[in-house]
Design an enzyme around this catalytic site. Structure first.
Site, PDB file in Angstrom:
ATOM      1  CG  ASP A  64     -20.768  97.396  25.306  1.00 34.47           C
ATOM      2  OD1 ASP A  64     -20.827  97.525  24.073  1.00 34.47           O
ATOM      3  OD2 ASP A  64     -21.330  98.181  26.102  1.00 34.47           O
ATOM      4  CG  ASN A 117     -27.038  94.420  19.558  1.00 33.89           C
ATOM      5  OD1 ASN A 117     -26.420  93.528  20.148  1.00 33.89           O
ATOM      6  ND2 ASN A 117     -26.986  95.690  19.973  1.00 33.89           N
ATOM      7  CB  SER A 135     -27.660  95.729  27.796  1.00 30.63           C
ATOM      8  OG  SER A 135     -27.002  96.941  28.036  1.00 30.63           O
TER       9      SER A 135
HETATM   10  C1  IPE Z   1     -25.186  94.703  24.745  1.00 29.13           C
HETATM   11  O1  IPE Z   1     -24.393  95.688  24.200  1.00 29.13           O
HETATM   12  C2  IPE Z   1     -25.364  93.590  23.778  1.00 29.13           C
HETATM   13  C3  IPE Z   1     -24.156  92.843  23.429  1.00 29.13           C
HETATM   14  C4  IPE Z   1     -22.984  92.963  23.954  1.00 29.13           C
HETATM   15  C5  IPE Z   1     -24.333  91.848  22.410  1.00 29.13           C
HETATM   16  P1  IPE Z   1     -25.014  97.014  23.569  1.00 29.13           P
HETATM   17  O2  IPE Z   1     -23.880  97.864  23.186  1.00 29.13           O
HETATM   18  O3  IPE Z   1     -25.977  96.669  22.518  1.00 29.13           O
HETATM   19  O4  IPE Z   1     -25.799  97.600  24.821  1.00 29.13           O
HETATM   20  P2  IPE Z   1     -26.394  99.058  25.090  1.00 29.13           P
HETATM   21  O5  IPE Z   1     -27.419  99.301  24.039  1.00 29.13           O
HETATM   22  O6  IPE Z   1     -25.277 100.035  25.031  1.00 29.13           O
HETATM   23  O7  IPE Z   1     -26.976  98.963  26.458  1.00 29.13           O
HETATM   24  C1  IPE Z   2     -20.372  95.125  21.360  1.00 31.31           C
HETATM   25  O1  IPE Z   2     -19.739  96.276  20.943  1.00 31.31           O
HETATM   26  C2  IPE Z   2     -20.751  94.220  20.206  1.00 31.31           C
HETATM   27  C3  IPE Z   2     -22.190  94.149  19.942  1.00 31.31           C
HETATM   28  C4  IPE Z   2     -23.125  94.721  20.604  1.00 31.31           C
HETATM   29  C5  IPE Z   2     -22.591  93.347  18.790  1.00 31.31           C
HETATM   30  P1  IPE Z   2     -20.559  97.552  20.443  1.00 31.31           P
HETATM   31  O2  IPE Z   2     -20.772  97.392  18.986  1.00 31.31           O
HETATM   32  O3  IPE Z   2     -21.786  97.724  21.249  1.00 31.31           O
HETATM   33  O4  IPE Z   2     -19.521  98.711  20.727  1.00 31.31           O
HETATM   34  P2  IPE Z   2     -19.813 100.148  21.326  1.00 31.31           P
HETATM   35  O5  IPE Z   2     -20.589  99.962  22.591  1.00 31.31           O
HETATM   36  O6  IPE Z   2     -20.599 100.877  20.293  1.00 31.31           O
HETATM   37  O7  IPE Z   2     -18.462 100.735  21.568  1.00 31.31           O
HETATM   38 MG    MG Z   3     -22.141  98.718  22.989  1.00 38.14          MG
END
Ligand code: IPE
Ligand code: IPE
Ligand code: MG
Length: 252
Positions: free
Chosen positions: A21, A69, A197
């Site tokens: 993340d 996502n 998550s």
């Molecule tokens: C969790 O990250 C999913 C992945 C790392 C693929 P998110 O960034 O989507 O999670 P939330 O929504 O902040 O909990």
């Molecule tokens: C994790 O990074 C990658 C995926 C969930 C695909 P994020 O895209 O969630 O990055 P933040 O949480 O917005 O910084």
């Molecule tokens: Mg994220």
């Protein structure tokens, strides 16, 4: 060369799961679009996969794209899927060179066609490798996985393929996407968020949780090593008391 002082080779977790993340925040910090963060996250995937294999970890599960996502802006989803296709096709050779077997869990049929086929190709090509198993969680969520498992079980009951009138934990585990893998002992989440998550809710029942402020594109082999050292210094009691554990180890 990675400094392995303080790391106990005898007490390695078999299976590590990572919620990768912080790509978006990393990009923002650098004044760039979110996709730039995802692209830089690939380097961390490479590093950590290589690092885990070098250390002798048997299973590494990476949460790459959740069911939730799909609700991100269309352009970001498209870019992520494209990145997945190019990365998988580019990295297959390196996976085989490192004797790594690729697997995937999640609602894979929901992936765009080219993504699904690239993934299957890489899974097939690496299927005979005998070193670490790298499991990508794609279009994955634990509640999806559990309800899918319940429905499969129901179908088997209806078809007369499930013999017993009682479902045990072991029976149920066999219906999950992870039936071929042991449960992770260590879960790492980057970027300072303190939540699961919708990831591996069943399998993480007794995992040690490790949270770090590092954003995923900054995560390196050294950070993986630090997480493992931290894990090795925990007492895993599984409901027992400390004294019981000490007694057991002195009887060994
Ligand atoms: C969790 O990250 C999913 C992945 C790392 C693929 P998110 O960034 O989507 O999670 P939330 O929504 O902040 O909990
Ligand atoms: C994790 O990074 C990658 C995926 C969930 C695909 P994020 O895209 O969630 O990055 P933040 O949480 O917005 O910084
Ligand atoms: Mg994220």
């Amino acid at each position: 060369m990675l400094n392995l002082m303080n790391l106990d080779q005898e007490k390695l977790p078999q299976h590590i799961a990572i919620i990768m993340d912080g790509n978006g925040r990393w990009a923002k910090k650098n004044g760039k679009a979110r996709v730039f963060g995802h692209r830089n996250g690939v380097k961390s995937v490479r590093e950590v996969t290589e690092g885990a294999a070098e250390l002798g970890i048997k299973y590494l599960t990476l949460y790459a794209f959740s069911t939730e996502n799909w609700n991100r802006p269309k352009a970001e989803v498209t870019a992520l899927m494209q990145l997945l296709v190019t990365t998988i096709s580019k990295e297959t050779k390196t996976l085989s060179k490192n004797n790594i077997r690729l697997k995937a869990i999640g609602d894979l049929e929901n992936l765009p066609g080219n993504c699904y086929s690239e993934l299957q190709k890489a899974i097939d090509k690496t299927s005979h490798n005998t070193g670490m198993t790298l499991i990508l969680a794609l279009s994955y969520s634990a509640r999806w996985e559990i309800t899918t498992a319940v429905n499969k079980l129901l179908n088997d009951v209806k078809a007369g393929d499930f013999e017993s009138s009682n479902v045990t934990e072991q029976d149920f585990s066999r219906y999950l996407c992870t039936s071929d893998f042991p449960d992770p002992e260590l879960l790492i989440r980057t970027s300072g968020e303190l939540r699961i998550s919708n990831f591996l809710l069943w399998q993480l029942a007794y995992a040690e949780l490790y949270f770090t402020e590092k954003l995923w594109p900054d995560f390196r082999k050294e950070d993986l090593r630090d997480a493992i050292i931290n894990f090795q210094n925990r007492e895993r009691r599984f409901g027992k008391t400390s004294e019981q554990l000490e007694e057991n180890s002195s009887n060994d």
